[in-house]
Structure formats: structure tokens, C-alpha cells
Enzyme design. Structure first.
Site, PDB file in Angstrom:
ATOM      1  N   ASP A  24       4.238  -5.494   3.688  1.00 46.49           N
ATOM      2  CA  ASP A  24       4.009  -4.362   4.588  1.00 46.49           C
ATOM      3  C   ASP A  24       5.232  -4.231   5.492  1.00 46.49           C
ATOM      4  OD1 ASP A  24       2.681  -2.347   6.259  1.00 46.49           O
ATOM      5  OD2 ASP A  24       0.809  -3.167   5.484  1.00 46.49           O
TER       6      ASP A  24
ATOM      7  N   HIS B  22       4.528   4.531  12.542  1.00 42.96           N
ATOM      8  CA  HIS B  22       3.545   5.616  12.668  1.00 42.96           C
ATOM      9  C   HIS B  22       4.134   6.814  13.402  1.00 42.96           C
ATOM     10  CE1 HIS B  22      -0.528   3.611  11.545  1.00 42.96           C
ATOM     11  NE2 HIS B  22       0.461   3.173  10.788  1.00 42.96           N
TER      12      HIS B  22
ATOM     13  N   GLU C  15      -5.149   1.614   2.761  1.00 38.44           N
ATOM     14  CA  GLU C  15      -4.932   0.545   3.737  1.00 38.44           C
ATOM     15  C   GLU C  15      -5.096   1.068   5.151  1.00 38.44           C
ATOM     16  OE1 GLU C  15      -2.500  -2.073   6.466  1.00 38.44           O
ATOM     17  OE2 GLU C  15      -2.381   0.085   6.072  1.00 38.44           O
ATOM     18  N   GLU C  16      -4.610   2.284   5.396  1.00 36.27           N
ATOM     19  CA  GLU C  16      -4.602   2.829   6.746  1.00 36.27           C
ATOM     20  C   GLU C  16      -5.995   3.177   7.263  1.00 36.27           C
ATOM     21  OE1 GLU C  16      -2.145   2.710   8.597  1.00 36.27           O
ATOM     22  OE2 GLU C  16      -0.307   2.774   7.392  1.00 36.27           O
TER      23      GLU C  16
ATOM     24  N   ASP D 160       6.055   3.095   6.347  1.00 37.91           N
ATOM     25  CA  ASP D 160       4.812   2.323   6.344  1.00 37.91           C
ATOM     26  C   ASP D 160       3.845   3.010   5.382  1.00 37.91           C
ATOM     27  OD1 ASP D 160       2.492   0.910   6.873  1.00 37.91           O
ATOM     28  OD2 ASP D 160       2.274   1.634   8.921  1.00 37.91           O
TER      29      ASP D 160
ATOM     30  N   HIS E  15       0.833  -1.211   0.000  1.00 37.93           N
ATOM     31  CA  HIS E  15       0.000   0.000   0.000  1.00 37.93           C
ATOM     32  C   HIS E  15       0.866   1.259   0.000  1.00 37.93           C
ATOM     33  CE1 HIS E  15       0.147   1.405   4.294  1.00 37.93           C
ATOM     34  NE2 HIS E  15       0.296   0.129   4.601  1.00 37.93           N
TER      35      HIS E  15
END
Length: 352
Positions: A232, A319, A209-210, A177, A65
Site C-alpha cells: 500500500d 487522498h 479496500e477503501e 493510493d 488494491h
């Protein structure tokens, strides 16, 4: 990593892609994969799908993603301060004092996240974790009228983007990410030896995706793959405060992580392990006892089911604005997936 591949990786990391606002990065992807794919298409959600050996009767889908966590403009007050909502999962403490960029139709607008200085916080306020509503984005505007000439409600916001190389082949940047995974699937597609290929291979830069694995769900439905591998990031545990007994023993630089567990088809997993062994590719193995919360989860339950695997890149500080990976892990992951695709034979059966 080849210089041209590294340069593309840097460009990817320096291109904004908050969930739902991936257009800029997907244009970059289309331009890149158009040089070596048989065909490149984009669906209505924005997923970019590149394919080689398109007319083969069986299909494998590689998914990474492209979207990153971000913010979106919610409100502008009379003094010109901007308030935001979150896109994806933030630790709000990570935002305090950050340099930010609002991505408007007219171009980027710089700003900073402000909060009351520590000198003025009450004793109780110092003990509390701030909420997003307690922070604001200061773009330097004198009032609402000036701010509204620059930004609009609904404009996406990211931390200031930038790639930095560190010692021992490490690199840090926002949005590792999962721009790592996206780069890996595209690079694997480029590295495949077509003379060894029996299956059609789709490399997909998935969106959203998030915010719920949305792009993987729609792109998998369109492609209808027999086998799928999501790429991922996963939590590296080679840093303080993370418990290996809970998260596994995963380190930067020891290779990509092949996951085992109920979200993964055992024959796909074994094939990945066999390819790594035969090609002497460094890997790590980890377990997940439930659906992983990655694109693998959506791909696995597409239509009547897809034989699915998950390959992950170890990532410190996920994140956050300083996510860290090892460049060698990306290289090894691309080689692993290219070898996996080349290993697929016309009669391979992935029914457990």
C-alpha cells in the site's frame, strides 16, 4: 523503470476505479498479466488473481488494491445540478473547484465541483469547512431532463485523472493510493526468476479496500495463502506540517517502507529485511502499534491465520488529487517482493 512498465503504470493511473466500480481497471489488469502469468482469474467481487508456479504445494499472496476514493451520483435537482455521496475518505476542501468526470455506461461526462464564490460568502461561512452537501457537480446541463439523459443515480465520479512527472523522479496523480501497490505486486510477479521459485505466487489486484478491506478478505479466503504481503502507500513525512515523532521519518526516494508491529509476522518482516540487505535494495523501516487499516489486516486474520507482512510506498498528499510518489521507490519495491518470493524454501516455517 523500464519504458513498458512505466507505460502500464500511466495507463493504470488514467483508468478510473472508484471502490465498487473497478471493472475498467481490472480488465486492463487481466490483459496485462495474461502475458506472463500461468493463470488469471476474477472472483465474484472483482478481485483479479494472477499466479505463477500454480501447482506448488505452498502459496504466497501479494496484494495491492486497485480501488480509489471517489464519489457517486445521489440526486439531480430541477436545474440539472448533480449532488453526490462520498466513496471512501475525503477531505471535502480538496474537492472545491476540481474538474471531475462522471463515468457513465455511455462514456465519460465532464463536470466541475461548484460552490458559492468567496465574494458572496458571509463572514461565518468563510470560517466554516464546507460539507459535501454544500457542494454540487455542474455538468453544464440546462435542467434535470437534460442531465438525466447524460448521468444516472449511482454513476461513479472521480476527479479528472492524469499523470504528471516532476523533478527528481517524482510523479503526481490522483489514486497513487493504491495503484502504486497494485502495480508493484504485478510487476514483482513479472520479475520473478521462476528457476528460483519453490512456492506458488499469487499477485492480486484487490477491490474495495477503501470501503472496508473487502476484496483482500474474499481473495485471501479463496487462495488460502501460507504467507501474504500487502503493498500500500504510507504517509511521507518529508514535507511541511507532518510530525516525524508521530508518523516516523519516511521520505520519498529512500526506498519502500517495511513495517514492524503486531499486524506483521516477525519472520516475514525479517525475511524482507534480509532480502533487502542481500540484494542491496534501499528500504526504510517504520512501526505501527495496531492493525494498519490496509489489506494486511484482512489477510492476517484469514481462516486460521496468515503470516503477513506490509510493504508501503511513501506518498505525499494522500487522498488528494495530487498524490506524489518517487518512481524509484516502486522499482525497489517490485525487486524486493520478487526477491522475497524467490527466497521462500520448501521447509520455511513462519510460526513465531
Amino acid at each position: 523503470m523500464e519504458p513498458t512498465a512505466l507505460e502500464f503504470f500511466r495507463r493504470v493511473l488514467e483508468t478510473p476505479s472508484p471502490s465498487g466500480y473497478e471493472g475498467r481497471i481490472q480488465q486492463l489488469v487481466r490483459e496485462h498479466v495474461g502475458r506472463f502469468a500461468d493463470d488469471v482469474t476474477t472472483d465474484v467481487h472483482g478481485n483479479v488473481m494472477a499466479v505463477v508456479n500454480r501447482d506448488a504445494p505452498r502459496r504466497v499472496m501479494l496484494a495491492g488494491h486497485c480501488d480509489q476514493i471517489g464519489l457517486v451520483v445521489q440526486y439531480i435537482d430541477a436545474e440539472g445540478f448533480v449532488y453526490v455521496q462520498a466513496i471512501g475518505g475525503w477531505d471535502v476542501q480538496m474537492l472545491v473547484g476540481q474538474r471531475m468526470t462522471v463515468w457513465t455506461d455511455r462514456g465519460p461526462v465532464a463536470g466541475v465541483i461548484g460552490r458559492k464564490p468567496i465574494h458572496l460568502l458571509t463572514e461565518d461561512e468563510r470560517k466554516q469547512v464546507p460539507k459535501l452537501k454544500d457542494l454540487w457537480l455542474d455538468i453544464g446541463a440546462a435542467n434535470r431532463d437534460e442531465a438525466e439523459k447524460l448521468v444516472r443515480v449511482g454513476d461513479p465520479v472521480t476527479v479528472e485523472l492524469g499523470y504528471r512527472e516532476l523533478r527528481n523522479g517524482r510523479a503526481a496523480s490522483p489514486a497513487m493510493d493504491d495503484k502504486c501497490g497494485m502495480w508493484v505486486v504485478l510487476e514483482a510477479l513479472r520479475r520473478i526468476d521462476r528457476a528460483r521459485l519453490c512456492w506458488a505466487v499469487y499477485a492480486v489486484s484487490t477491490v474495495q479496500e477503501e470501503v472496508g478491506l473487502r476484496g483482500a478478505r474474499t481473495s485471501a479466503f479463496g487462495i488460502d495463502p501460507h504467507v501474504g504481503v500487502a503493498v500500500d502507500v504510507t504517509h511521507a513525512t518529508d514535507c511541511p506540517t507532518i510530525e516525524k515523532k508521530e508518523e516516523g521519518d519516511i521520505a520519498l526516494g529512500r526506498g519502500p517502507v517495511v513495517y514492524r508491529g503486531p499486524n506483521m509476522n516477525p519472520k516475514v518482516v525479517q525475511r524482507l529485511l534480509d532480502v533487502a540487505r542481500d540484494r542491496k535494495i534501499a528500504i526504510q523501516v517504520a512501526a505501527s502499534g495496531k492493525a494498519t487499516g490496509t489489506d494486511a489486516n484482512s489477510i492476517q486474520v484469514n481462516r486460521a491465520g496468515v503470516a503477513t507482512g506490509l510493504v508501503s510506498i511513501p506518498n505525499r498528499y494522500m487522498h488528494s488529487p495530487v498524490e506524489m510518489i518517487a518512481l524509484d521507490d516502486l522499482d525497489h519495491a517490485a525487486d524486493l517482493l520478487a526477491g522475497f518470493c524467490e527466497s521462500l524454501g520448501p521447509d520455511d516455517d513462519f510460526v513465531p
